[in-house]
Enzyme design. Structure first.
Site, short mmCIF file in Angstrom:
data_model
loop_
_atom_site.label_atom_id
_atom_site.label_comp_id
_atom_site.label_asym_id
_atom_site.label_seq_id
_atom_site.Cartn_x
_atom_site.Cartn_y
_atom_site.Cartn_z
N HIS A 56 0.83 -1.21 0.00
CA HIS A 56 0.00 0.00 0.00
C HIS A 56 0.86 1.26 0.00
CE1 HIS A 56 -3.98 1.78 1.72
NE2 HIS A 56 -3.29 2.72 1.12
N ARG A 60 1.63 8.64 -6.51
CA ARG A 60 1.11 9.93 -7.03
C ARG A 60 1.28 10.19 -8.52
NH1 ARG A 60 -1.96 10.04 -2.78
NH2 ARG A 60 -1.19 11.14 -0.95
N ASN A 90 -5.25 5.83 -6.80
CA ASN A 90 -5.91 7.16 -6.75
C ASN A 90 -5.02 8.27 -7.31
OD1 ASN A 90 -4.18 7.06 -4.52
ND2 ASN A 90 -5.52 8.27 -3.21
N ASP A 150 -8.79 2.71 -2.93
CA ASP A 150 -8.26 3.33 -1.71
C ASP A 150 -8.25 4.86 -1.78
OD1 ASP A 150 -6.95 3.20 0.92
OD2 ASP A 150 -5.36 4.23 -0.18
N HIS A 230 -5.32 -0.92 6.13
CA HIS A 230 -5.10 -0.12 7.34
C HIS A 230 -6.15 -0.26 8.45
CE1 HIS A 230 -7.71 2.43 4.90
NE2 HIS A 230 -6.72 2.91 4.17
N ASP A 303 0.93 2.68 3.74
CA ASP A 303 0.02 3.77 3.33
C ASP A 303 0.80 5.09 3.17
OD1 ASP A 303 -2.23 5.00 2.41
OD2 ASP A 303 -3.33 4.95 4.30
O1 DOR Z 1 -4.52 9.22 4.77
C1 DOR Z 1 -4.77 8.77 3.67
N1 DOR Z 1 -4.19 9.29 2.58
N2 DOR Z 1 -5.62 7.78 3.56
C2 DOR Z 1 -6.08 7.37 2.37
O2 DOR Z 1 -6.88 6.47 2.32
C3 DOR Z 1 -5.63 8.03 1.13
C4 DOR Z 1 -4.33 8.64 1.32
C5 DOR Z 1 -3.94 9.57 0.22
O3 DOR Z 1 -4.09 9.23 -0.96
O4 DOR Z 1 -3.45 10.67 0.53
ZN ZN Z 2 -7.04 4.15 2.60
ZN ZN Z 3 -3.88 4.66 1.09
#
Ligand code: DOR
Ligand code: ZN
Ligand code: ZN
Length: 428
Positions: A56, A60, A90, A150, A230, A303
């Site tokens: 995870h 970017r 994402n 996510d 998470h 994450d």
């Molecule tokens: O804190 C987070 N940041 N949780 C997420 O699920 C997405 C992530 C992000 O893309 O910044």
């Molecule tokens: Zn998440």
């Molecule tokens: Zn995430």
């Protein structure tokens, strides 16, 4: 072909041994190995682990190269001891087509610091309405096995069911960001005593737990694999424990920050502590540690969520959610799990390499340190102590909650298929 000998390393924390790397492969493991013609690395007192695998990571790219790129993110990964990362979907555009996942996959190949396995979106544009082209992403050069929206929860139960049915055909897995959207409208932090005192919108544990409960039941009904991203509450742990006791195909991860930090830190109003899911209570932290130790939680996942300073250095309510984590993950795990006696180094190898690689069905990673295996390796000095200095990060972003904090352990060397990507703690 270049030869490297790692002298006297404790493999998974065992007795000191030598490891010979020839080209891309570990060719010999033993004591008193012949070092003729090889570069010697003195690893006395150090722990040798299989290269870490992150399920995870937010890299970017494409779209938010101001916070991270595949190149800078994989450099950060190498510094943290990772040899493979799963890149979350994402991005802008969203990784919801074969074209975008192949782009990320290609950028990963070019980076050379760490293998990049793209994650595909579950729904078109992460909008939760229409299934993305899961089959096309799987059949693409990127070979996607892990799908996730996510950042957002797949909250429609029918869409979640269809996704689980679809990925079953090729042994894929749906990784769920468990957050019931209606229960978290306007939420700014964990719902509890601290949120009540600060007057910030609360994010109840049940918003996470209700989705996890639904999804383990759906996975059982469909006979498919679900992975829960998470985990952050004691209740989530209980549900996953129950689902596993039923023999269902459920796996789960915990982040380093949820193993260490609590919502008490939000009293500072420093947005560096703003994250999704939010930091919870001490009781939750202890339950997560225990669950990682007993295997209820399968793995640690960072994450890693880089954000540029203008998105974090602002008032709490306006700040972006997330923290960087690749470069500090192993140190936080050492502090919370190893130095507390909850996990030994073999356990760390399991939770940070073997199991995440197995969940992602990654080939060539999460392998034992033995002859014939690809030389994806991480060498750690567990005696090191040092304060975290974000100015020295390889990541393009600096949003770490550990600035100035003393953490134990340091990755001294990382090897990706025999090539040193990190030497003496520095990028090679
Ligand atoms: O804190 C987070 N940041 N949780 C997420 O699920 C997405 C992530 C992000 O893309 O910044
Ligand atoms: Zn998440
Ligand atoms: Zn995430």
């Amino acid at each position: 072909m270049s030869k490297i000998i790692i002298r006297g390393a404790r493999i998974l924390g065992g007795e000191p041994q030598d490891v010979l790397i020839d080209g891309e492969t570990v060719t010999e493991v033993g004591t008193g190995l012949d070092a003729a013609g090889a570069t010697v690395i003195d690893a006395e007192g150090q722990i040798l682990l299989p290269g870490l695998v992150d399920l995870h990571t937010h890299l970017r790219e494409p779209g938010r190269e101001d916070s991270e790129t595949v190149l800078t993110g994989t450099r950060a990964a190498a510094v943290g001891g990772f040899t493979a990362v799963h890149a979350m979907a994402n991005t802008f555009p969203v990784a919801d087509t074969a074209g975008v996942v192949e782009q990320v996959w290609r950028l990963g190949k070019e980076s050379g610091y760490c293998d990049v396995q793209p994650v595909g979106a579950v729904t078109v544009g992460l909008e939760g309405k229409k299934l993305a082209e899961l089959g096309a992403m799987h059949d693409s050069a990127a070979g996607v096995k892990v799908f996730s929206d996510d950042g957002k929860c797949v909250d429609d139960a029918v869409i979640m069911r269809r996704a689980l049915e679809y990925v079953k055909a090729f042994d894929g897995v749906v990784a769920q960001h468990a957050q019931e959207p209606r229960l978290t409208e306007g939420a700014q932090m964990n719902e509890g005593i601290v949120s009540a005192e600060l007057g910030l919108g609360g994010w109840p544990a049940v918003a996470e737990e209700s989705i996890i409960a639904r999804d383990v039941l759906l996975a059982a009904h469909v006979g498919s694999r679900v992975h829960i991203c998470h985990l952050s509450t004691a209740g989530s742990v209980e549900i996953v424990r129950w689902a596993k006791s039923k023999g269902w195909n459920v796996t789960a991860e915990v982040t380093p920050h949820h193993l260490l930090l609590t919502d008490e830190l939000v009293r500072t109003y420093n947005p560096v502590y703003k994250v999704n899911p939010p930091l919870r209570t001490e009781a939750d932290v202890m339950a997560l540690r225990e669950a990682l130790a007993d295997g209820t939680i399968d793995c640690v996942a960072t994450d890693h969520a880089p954000h540029p300073h203008e998105d974090k250095d602002c008032e709490w309510a306006a700040a972006a959610m997330g923290m960087v984590g690749l470069e500090t993950a192993l140190s936080v795990v050492q502090q919370t799990m190893v130095d507390t006696g909850l996990l030994d180094w073999a356990g760390v190898a399991d939770r940070m390499s073997f199991r995440p690689a197995a969940i992602g069905r990654l080939v060539g990673h999460g392998r034992p340190v033995s002859a014939g295996e690809p030389a994806n390796l991480t060498l750690v000095d567990p005696a090191y102590r040092g304060a975290v200095d974000p100015a020295g990060f390889a990541s393009r972003s600096r949003n770490t909650p550990y600035e100035g904090r003393e953490l134990p352990g340091r990755v001294t060397h990382t090897f990706l298929r025999g090539r040193a990507t990190v030497v003496d703690g520095k990028l090679a």
